[in-house]
Motif scaffolding. Structure first.
Motif, PDB file in Angstrom:
ATOM      1  N   ALA A 146     -13.346  10.598  13.270  1.00 59.48           N
ATOM      2  CA  ALA A 146     -13.121   9.347  13.862  1.00 59.48           C
ATOM      3  C   ALA A 146     -14.632   9.325  12.983  1.00 59.48           C
ATOM      4  CB  ALA A 146     -13.762   9.400  15.426  1.00 59.48           C
ATOM      5  N   SER A 147     -14.777   7.982  12.540  1.00 51.40           N
ATOM      6  CA  SER A 147     -15.964   7.856  11.133  1.00 51.40           C
ATOM      7  C   SER A 147     -17.083   8.392  12.179  1.00 51.40           C
ATOM      8  CB  SER A 147     -15.674   6.882  10.424  1.00 51.40           C
ATOM      9  OG  SER A 147     -15.937   5.319  11.666  1.00 51.40           O
ATOM     10  N   GLY A 148     -17.553   7.935  13.284  1.00 48.69           N
ATOM     11  CA  GLY A 148     -19.093   7.647  13.929  1.00 48.69           C
ATOM     12  C   GLY A 148     -18.739   9.245  14.216  1.00 48.69           C
ATOM     13  N   THR A 149     -17.674  10.011  13.658  1.00 47.90           N
ATOM     14  CA  THR A 149     -18.238  12.110  14.373  1.00 47.90           C
ATOM     15  C   THR A 149     -18.190  12.912  13.358  1.00 47.90           C
ATOM     16  OG1 THR A 149     -16.630  11.094  16.514  1.00 47.90           O
ATOM     17  CG2 THR A 149     -17.366  13.836  15.278  1.00 47.90           C
ATOM     18  N   THR A 150     -19.034  13.593  12.990  1.00 44.22           N
ATOM     19  CA  THR A 150     -19.225  13.954  12.149  1.00 44.22           C
ATOM     20  C   THR A 150     -19.726  15.779  12.195  1.00 44.22           C
ATOM     21  OG1 THR A 150     -22.070  13.980  12.776  1.00 44.22           O
ATOM     22  CG2 THR A 150     -21.446  12.233  10.906  1.00 44.22           C
ATOM     23  N   SER A 151     -19.669  16.230  12.664  1.00 43.91           N
ATOM     24  CA  SER A 151     -19.217  17.381  13.258  1.00 43.91           C
ATOM     25  C   SER A 151     -17.835  18.090  13.119  1.00 43.91           C
ATOM     26  CB  SER A 151     -20.312  18.100  13.891  1.00 43.91           C
ATOM     27  OG  SER A 151     -21.838  17.739  13.446  1.00 43.91           O
ATOM     28  N   TYR A 152     -17.025  18.768  12.407  1.00 46.69           N
ATOM     29  CA  TYR A 152     -15.894  19.221  12.684  1.00 46.69           C
ATOM     30  C   TYR A 152     -15.342  20.613  12.680  1.00 46.69           C
ATOM     31  CZ  TYR A 152     -14.659  14.531  12.474  1.00 46.69           C
ATOM     32  OH  TYR A 152     -14.898  13.022  12.651  1.00 46.69           O
ATOM     33  N   SER A 153     -14.751  21.149  12.927  1.00 41.28           N
ATOM     34  CA  SER A 153     -13.967  23.127  13.198  1.00 41.28           C
ATOM     35  C   SER A 153     -12.802  22.709  12.765  1.00 41.28           C
ATOM     36  CB  SER A 153     -14.031  23.406  14.311  1.00 41.28           C
ATOM     37  OG  SER A 153     -13.820  23.202  15.361  1.00 41.28           O
ATOM     38  N   ALA A 154     -12.142  23.212  11.779  1.00 43.85           N
ATOM     39  CA  ALA A 154     -10.839  23.956  11.659  1.00 43.85           C
ATOM     40  C   ALA A 154     -10.893  25.874  11.335  1.00 43.85           C
ATOM     41  CB  ALA A 154     -10.429  23.398  10.187  1.00 43.85           C
ATOM     42  N   ASP A 155      -9.295  26.356  11.509  1.00 42.82           N
ATOM     43  CA  ASP A 155      -8.806  27.586  11.284  1.00 42.82           C
ATOM     44  C   ASP A 155      -8.333  26.956  10.660  1.00 42.82           C
ATOM     45  OD1 ASP A 155     -10.599  28.682  13.678  1.00 42.82           O
ATOM     46  OD2 ASP A 155      -9.570  27.669  15.363  1.00 42.82           O
ATOM     47  N   SER A 189     -10.931  17.554  -3.258  1.00 48.62           N
ATOM     48  CA  SER A 189     -11.790  18.352  -4.353  1.00 48.62           C
ATOM     49  C   SER A 189     -11.318  19.800  -4.666  1.00 48.62           C
ATOM     50  CB  SER A 189     -12.512  18.391  -3.047  1.00 48.62           C
ATOM     51  OG  SER A 189     -12.248  20.051  -1.852  1.00 48.62           O
ATOM     52  N   GLY A 190     -12.102  20.294  -5.422  1.00 51.78           N
ATOM     53  CA  GLY A 190     -12.293  20.905  -6.309  1.00 51.78           C
ATOM     54  C   GLY A 190     -11.961  22.126  -5.367  1.00 51.78           C
ATOM     55  N   ALA A 191     -10.855  23.095  -5.639  1.00 51.37           N
ATOM     56  CA  ALA A 191     -10.974  24.372  -4.576  1.00 51.37           C
ATOM     57  C   ALA A 191     -12.243  25.861  -4.248  1.00 51.37           C
ATOM     58  CB  ALA A 191      -9.699  25.525  -4.856  1.00 51.37           C
ATOM     59  N   ILE A 192     -12.662  25.404  -3.170  1.00 55.88           N
ATOM     60  CA  ILE A 192     -13.626  25.490  -2.345  1.00 55.88           C
ATOM     61  C   ILE A 192     -12.672  26.856  -1.569  1.00 55.88           C
ATOM     62  CG2 ILE A 192     -15.249  25.625  -0.231  1.00 55.88           C
ATOM     63  CD1 ILE A 192     -14.652  22.309  -0.912  1.00 55.88           C
ATOM     64  N   SER A 193     -13.660  28.208  -2.493  1.00 59.07           N
ATOM     65  CA  SER A 193     -13.258  29.391  -2.283  1.00 59.07           C
ATOM     66  C   SER A 193     -13.747  29.931  -0.671  1.00 59.07           C
ATOM     67  CB  SER A 193     -14.316  30.725  -3.141  1.00 59.07           C
ATOM     68  OG  SER A 193     -13.947  30.341  -4.264  1.00 59.07           O
ATOM     69  N   LEU A 194     -12.596  30.486   0.344  1.00 55.93           N
ATOM     70  CA  LEU A 194     -12.724  30.281   1.573  1.00 55.93           C
ATOM     71  C   LEU A 194     -13.592  32.284   2.032  1.00 55.93           C
ATOM     72  CD1 LEU A 194     -10.557  28.553   3.302  1.00 55.93           C
ATOM     73  CD2 LEU A 194     -12.768  27.724   2.988  1.00 55.93           C
ATOM     74  N   ASN A 195     -14.403  32.651   1.899  1.00 54.30           N
ATOM     75  CA  ASN A 195     -14.912  34.226   3.146  1.00 54.30           C
ATOM     76  C   ASN A 195     -14.145  34.271   4.556  1.00 54.30           C
ATOM     77  OD1 ASN A 195     -16.720  34.491   0.531  1.00 54.30           O
ATOM     78  ND2 ASN A 195     -18.454  33.403   1.671  1.00 54.30           N
ATOM     79  N   VAL A 196     -14.026  35.722   5.129  1.00 50.71           N
ATOM     80  CA  VAL A 196     -13.242  35.659   5.817  1.00 50.71           C
ATOM     81  C   VAL A 196     -14.676  35.467   7.065  1.00 50.71           C
ATOM     82  CG1 VAL A 196     -12.508  37.322   7.525  1.00 50.71           C
ATOM     83  CG2 VAL A 196     -11.377  37.423   4.647  1.00 50.71           C
ATOM     84  N   GLY A 197     -14.220  34.650   7.934  1.00 47.65           N
ATOM     85  CA  GLY A 197     -14.961  34.136   9.186  1.00 47.65           C
ATOM     86  C   GLY A 197     -15.280  31.945   8.526  1.00 47.65           C
ATOM     87  N   ALA A 198     -16.824  32.127   8.884  1.00 46.96           N
ATOM     88  CA  ALA A 198     -17.134  30.682   9.548  1.00 46.96           C
ATOM     89  C   ALA A 198     -17.523  30.954   7.769  1.00 46.96           C
ATOM     90  CB  ALA A 198     -18.401  30.206  10.105  1.00 46.96           C
ATOM     91  N   ASN A 199     -16.848  29.114   7.363  1.00 47.48           N
ATOM     92  CA  ASN A 199     -17.146  28.417   5.725  1.00 47.48           C
ATOM     93  C   ASN A 199     -17.511  27.006   5.978  1.00 47.48           C
ATOM     94  OD1 ASN A 199     -16.101  30.912   3.885  1.00 47.48           O
ATOM     95  ND2 ASN A 199     -14.900  30.370   5.604  1.00 47.48           N
ATOM     96  N   LEU A 200     -18.993  26.865   5.863  1.00 50.35           N
ATOM     97  CA  LEU A 200     -19.672  25.377   6.028  1.00 50.35           C
ATOM     98  C   LEU A 200     -19.401  24.470   4.972  1.00 50.35           C
ATOM     99  CD1 LEU A 200     -20.747  23.546   8.227  1.00 50.35           C
ATOM    100  CD2 LEU A 200     -23.008  23.952   7.222  1.00 50.35           C
ATOM    101  N   VAL A 219     -15.380  25.935   8.159  1.00 49.02           N
ATOM    102  CA  VAL A 219     -14.294  27.001   8.767  1.00 49.02           C
ATOM    103  C   VAL A 219     -13.553  27.672   8.484  1.00 49.02           C
ATOM    104  CG1 VAL A 219     -11.386  26.821   6.827  1.00 49.02           C
ATOM    105  CG2 VAL A 219     -13.157  25.306   6.737  1.00 49.02           C
ATOM    106  N   THR A 220     -12.910  28.101   9.642  1.00 45.04           N
ATOM    107  CA  THR A 220     -13.394  29.864   9.718  1.00 45.04           C
ATOM    108  C   THR A 220     -12.131  30.452   9.517  1.00 45.04           C
ATOM    109  OG1 THR A 220     -14.348  28.857  12.681  1.00 45.04           O
ATOM    110  CG2 THR A 220     -13.464  31.935  12.067  1.00 45.04           C
ATOM    111  N   ARG A 221     -11.873  31.433   8.493  1.00 40.51           N
ATOM    112  CA  ARG A 221     -10.871  32.246   8.091  1.00 40.51           C
ATOM    113  C   ARG A 221     -10.723  33.444   8.630  1.00 40.51           C
ATOM    114  NH1 ARG A 221     -10.790  35.132   1.975  1.00 40.51           N
ATOM    115  NH2 ARG A 221      -8.562  35.622   2.322  1.00 40.51           N
ATOM    116  N   GLU A 222      -9.560  33.861   9.159  1.00 42.26           N
ATOM    117  CA  GLU A 222      -9.234  34.725  10.373  1.00 42.26           C
ATOM    118  C   GLU A 222      -9.329  36.133  10.112  1.00 42.26           C
ATOM    119  OE1 GLU A 222      -5.590  34.885  12.369  1.00 42.26           O
ATOM    120  OE2 GLU A 222      -3.896  34.760  10.599  1.00 42.26           O
ATOM    121  N   GLN A 223      -9.616  36.783  10.304  1.00 45.45           N
ATOM    122  CA  GLN A 223     -10.139  38.036  10.209  1.00 45.45           C
ATOM    123  C   GLN A 223      -8.891  38.726   9.625  1.00 45.45           C
ATOM    124  OE1 GLN A 223     -12.699  40.087   9.990  1.00 45.45           O
ATOM    125  NE2 GLN A 223     -13.367  38.992  10.941  1.00 45.45           N
TER     126      GLN A 223
END
Length: 663
Positions: A146-155, A189-200, A219-223
Motif C-alpha cells: 500500500a502506498s502509505g505503508t513504508t515498512s515491509y518484510s520478506a523471506d 534494480s541491479g542484483a542485490i546480494s543477500l547475506n544469510v539472515g536479515a538484509n535491509l 529480507v530474511t534469507r534462511e539458514q
C-alpha cells in the motif's frame, strides 16, 4: 551398365536423406520475433515472427513479471501470428514477449504508455513521493503493498543469494534509488546480494519538488539446511538480547531471530547487548567482532545484525529493525490523534477516522457512521496510530463490471506487523445497490497482484461485519449470490473446462469483476484453502503455532489449521508457514501426495530431464504424483521445479487428485 544403375541408386538415396533435414535447420535461431511499436492501454498488440517449430508458446509479461497473455500458436509456412488487447487498466511500462519451446525461445519487448496529457503552462512541482507498486524477484512482501505503508518484510530460501527490486513511482516526474543506485520506475534494480539472515533494502523516492520518502524491505534469507559435521558444538543461539534504548518486539526467545523496536527522534544512536548460549561461540554486531559500540540511527528503519558463529562454524543471524521517529512538527495538538477523540480509563474512541491508542487500551474509531473499527487492548504491543480515509480516485481499482455497495476505504496503521488478535470492522452499505440475485460481500485489495480478494462477512440489515488481522483497502461489493461460471477471461483457455468444474465443486471462486485470472500465481495460504475446499475435512483443525501465524489471513486460518491437523503441511524449519509466499511445484506435489496418503520418501530420481533440479525432499512425491498422472511435466519432459503454480494449474491438479482419491 551395373555401374550406372549403382550410381543412380546412390543419387536417389542421397536426395531422400537430404529431404529429411529441415531447410531451416541452419538458421541462427528456431524462433524470431518482429519488433512491436509502442501502444496505449486499450490498444491491440500483434505478435508475429518466424519459426522452424510446428507451434510456439507465446507468453507476455507485465512490467512486474506477472503474465498478461498466454497462448499456443500454430506455425504455418514458417510464420506465426497472434494478437491481444491491452486492458485499459493495465500498467504502463515495458512488457516482455517470450515465444518458443523449451530452450528454443526468443524474446522481444514493447512499451505501453499512457495518453499524452496537455502541458500545464505554469506547472507546480509535484510533492508526490509515493510508490504505486513494489515487488521482489524472489519472495513476497508482507503486508500487501500500500502506498502509505513504508515498512515491509520478506523471506527467501537459503539458495537465493541475490534478488532484484522492481518499484513503480506514482508520479512519473519522481525519481528513485534502490540502496543508493538510481533505478527507472517499473524497471528491475541491479542484483542485490543477500547475506544469510536479515538484509535491509531501502527504496528512496524523490518527488519533483525534492520531497523524499523511503520505503524499506527487510529480507530474511534462511539458514542453510546442510547439517554441521564433526564433534564441535553447533550451538549458535543467543540467550539474551537488549537495546540501550527501546524495547524489542516480540519478547526475546533464542529460536526467534527477527525483532523490531521503535525509538524517539532524539535517540540518534544506541548500543546492543547480546549474550551467547555457548561460551565457545563468537558473534559480530554489524560486522564488529565485539559487543557493539554506539550504532548511529537514521530517521526511519535501521537494520542491526548480530551474526553468531558456533564452534563448528555454524552461523545464525539475529536481526533488529530499529525505527527512529521523524522529528516532531512545529504545529500544536496532543497525542489523542484527532480532535474528535475521547478517552475513558480503558477505551479510546474517535469519530473522525483518526485515532491513537496507547499500549494496554482498546479503541473504537469510525468515519461518518459508514465504517467502524473495534480494536481489542491485547491486539498490539506498541502505540497504535490508525487512519480511515475514503478513496476518491477509484478508476484504477475497479472495472466497469464491478458493483460497489459502499465507498472504498483505505485503512492504515503506523507499523507493518499484523495484529496479534482479530480486529472487527463494520461497514454500512447501500441495500439499493444489491439486486435480487446478489448479495453484499466485503473484499480487500491485494496491492501486489492488483486484485480484489473476497473476505465475506456477516450481514445485519444494511451493515456487514468482518474480522481481520491486517489493514489495507476494503470495500463492500454486490456479487452474484450464486457463483457465476461465465468468466470473461477463460474462453479458449486450456483449463477452461477444469476451471468451471472446480468452481461448481466449490473448490475455488472467481473475482467480483467477472474474471477468474487463470494465470495468476497461487500463494501457500490460497492453495491450502483450495485443497481443504476439495477434501472437505471436518473439524476446526489444529492450533496454529507458526512463528508467523499472525500473518495468516482470517479467510485462510481454518484451512491451514485443518491441513496442519491432517499432516498435509508442517511449515519450515524456522517455525514459519510463509502464507504469502508463492507455492512452488515441489511444495504442491508434496501436499497432494500427503493428501492422497502416498509415500514421500526420497527416491533415487524421477524420469524428468531436470531431475537434478528437483529438491531431494520432494523427489518421492514428484515421482509418485507423476506416476499416478496427477502432476505432469512441462515442455520436453521437464518438471520445472522453480516454476510457481497458477490458479489454472492448481485447480487442474486438485481435480486429478479427487479423481485418484475416488478410485
Amino acid at each position: 551398365m551395373k555401374l550406372r544403375k549403382f550410381s543412380i541408386w546412390v543419387l536417389i538415396i542421397t536426395v531422400l536423406c537430404m529431404s529429411l533435414v529441415p531447410i531451416t535447420a541452419a538458421a541462427d535461431s528456431a524462433v524470431t520475433l518482429n519488433a512491436i511499436p509502442t501502444v496505449q492501454p486499450g490498444g491491440t498488440v500483434t505478435i508475429a515472427g518466424a519459426s522452424t517449430l510446428n507451434e510456439v508458446l507465446i507468453k507476455v509479461l507485465r512490467p512486474g513479471n506477472s503474465t498478461v497473455f498466454y497462448n499456443i500458436v500454430k506455425v504455418t509456412n514458417g510464420q506465426f501470428s497472434d494478437s491481444f488487447s491491452i486492458g485499459s487498466n493495465e500498467p504502463t511500462g515495458t512488457y516482455t514477449i517470450i515465444a518458443g519451446q523449451a530452450d528454443q525461445v526468443a524474446s522481444q519487448s514493447f512499451v505501453v504508455e499512457g495518453p499524452t496529457k496537455p502541458t500545464d503552462p505554469t506547472p507546480t512541482p509535484s510533492s508526490n513521493a509515493d510508490l504505486s507498486g513494489l515487488t521482489l524477484s524472489n519472495g513476497t512482501i508482507s503486508p500487501a503493498f500500500a502506498s502509505g505503508t513504508t515498512s515491509y518484510s520478506a523471506d527467501v530460501a537459503n539458495d537465493v543469494s541475490n534478488m532484484t527490486v522492481t518499484a513503480t513511482v506514482s508520479d512519473s516526474k519522481a525519481t528513485m534509488e534502490v540502496n543508493g543506485a538510481a533505478v527507472a520506475s517499473g524497471q528491475a534494480s541491479g542484483a542485490i546480494s543477500l547475506n544469510v539472515g536479515a538484509n535491509l533494502i531501502n527504496i528512496e523516492v524523490t518527488a519533483e519538488n525534492g520531497a523524499q520518502k523511503t520505503y524499506s524491505v527487510a529480507v530474511t534469507r534462511e539458514q542453510s539446511s546442510t547439517p554441521p559435521t564433526g564433534n564441535k558444538s553447533s550451538n549458535a543461539d543467543l540467550s539474551g538480547l537488549t537495546l540501550s534504548s527501546g524495547t524489542i518486539s516480540p519478547v526475546f526467545a533464542s529460536g526467534t531471530t527477527s525483532y523490531s523496536a521503535d525509538v524517539a527522534n532524539d535517540v540518534s544512536n544506541m548500543t546492543v547487548t547480546a549474550t551467547l548460549s555457548d561460551s565457545k561461540a563468537t558473534m559480530k554486531v554489524n560486522g564488529a567482532a565485539v559487543a557493539s559500540g554506539a550504532i548511529s540511527l537514521n530517521v526511519g528503519a535501521n537494520l542491526i545484525n548480530i551474526v553468531v558463529t558456533a564452534e563448528n562454524g555454524t552461523q545464525k543471524t539475529y536481526s533488529v529493525t530499529v525505527t527512529r521517529a521523524s522529528a516532531p512538527s512545529s504545529g500544536g495538538g496532543g497525542r489523542g490523534g484527532s480532535s474528535g477523540s475521547t478517552s475513558s480509563s480503558d477505551t479510546v474512541t474517535s469519530t473522525d477516522g483518526k485515532l491513537t491508542i496507547p499500549v494496554g487500551k482498546s479503541g473504537e474509531v469510525s468515519l461518518n457512521d459508514m465504517v467502524k473499527i473495534v480494536i481489542p487492548a491485547d491486539a498490539f504491543s506498541k502505540e497504535l496510530q490508525l487512519t480511515i480515509e475514503k478513496v476518491v480516485d477509484t478508476q484504477k481499482l475497479i472495472t466497469i463490471k464491478d458493483v460497489l455497495a459502499s465507498p472504498i476505504y483505505e485503512i492504515l496503521k503506523n507499523f507493518s506487523e499484523n495484529f496479534s488478535k482479530e480486529i472487527t470492522i463494520i461497514f454500512t452499505f447501500d441495500p439499493k445497490s444489491v439486486k435480487g440475485n446478489q448479495k453484499p460481500s466485503v473484499f480487500y485489495y491485494d496491492e501486489t497482484k492488483q486484485i480484489w480478494v473476497e473476505v465475506g462477512g456477516v450481514v445485519n440489515g444494511n451493515t456487514i461485519t468482518i474480522q481481520v488481522s491486517h489493514f489495507t483497502k476494503y470495500a463492500v461489493f454486490a456479487i452474484d449470490a450464486k457463483q457465476t461460471i461465465n468468466f470473461n477471461d477463460i474462453s479458449g483457455h486450456w483449463a477452461e473446462a477444469n476451471i468451471k468444474q472446480a468452481v461448481s465443486a466449490g473448490i475455488v471462486s472467481g473475482y467480483p469483476d467477472g474474471t477468474f485470472k487463470p494465470n495468476t500465481t497461487v500463494t501457500r495460504a490460497e492453495f491450502a484453502v483450495m485443497l481443504m475446499n476439495a477434501l472437505k475435512p471436518e473439524g476446526e483443525g489444529a492450533a496454529l503455532k507458526f512463528e508467523d501465524a499472525a500473518r495468516i489471513g482470517t479467510w485462510a486460518q481454518k484451512a491451514v489449521s485443518q491441513a496442519l491437523q491432517a499432516g498435509i503441511i508442517s511449515g519450515y524449519e524456522d517455525g514459519s508457514f510463509r502464507p504469502d509466499a508463492e507455492i512452488t511445484r515441489p511444495e504442491m506435489a508434496v501436499m497432494i501426495a500427503k493428501a492422497l496418503g502416498q509415500s514421500i520418501e526420497a527416491t533415487a530420481g524421477t524420469s524428468f530431464t531436470d531431475d537434478k533440479d528437483i529438491p531431494t525432499w520432494a523427489k518421492g512425491a514428484v515421482a509418485a504424483m507423476n506416476k499416478l498422472g496427477v502432476i505432469e511435466g512441462k515442455g520436453v519432459n521437464q518438471f520445472a521445479p522453480g516454476d510457481k503454480t497458477t490458479r489454472a494449474e492448481a485447480v487442474t491438479v486438485l481435480l486429478k487428485m479427487l479423481a485418484q482419491k475416488s478410485k
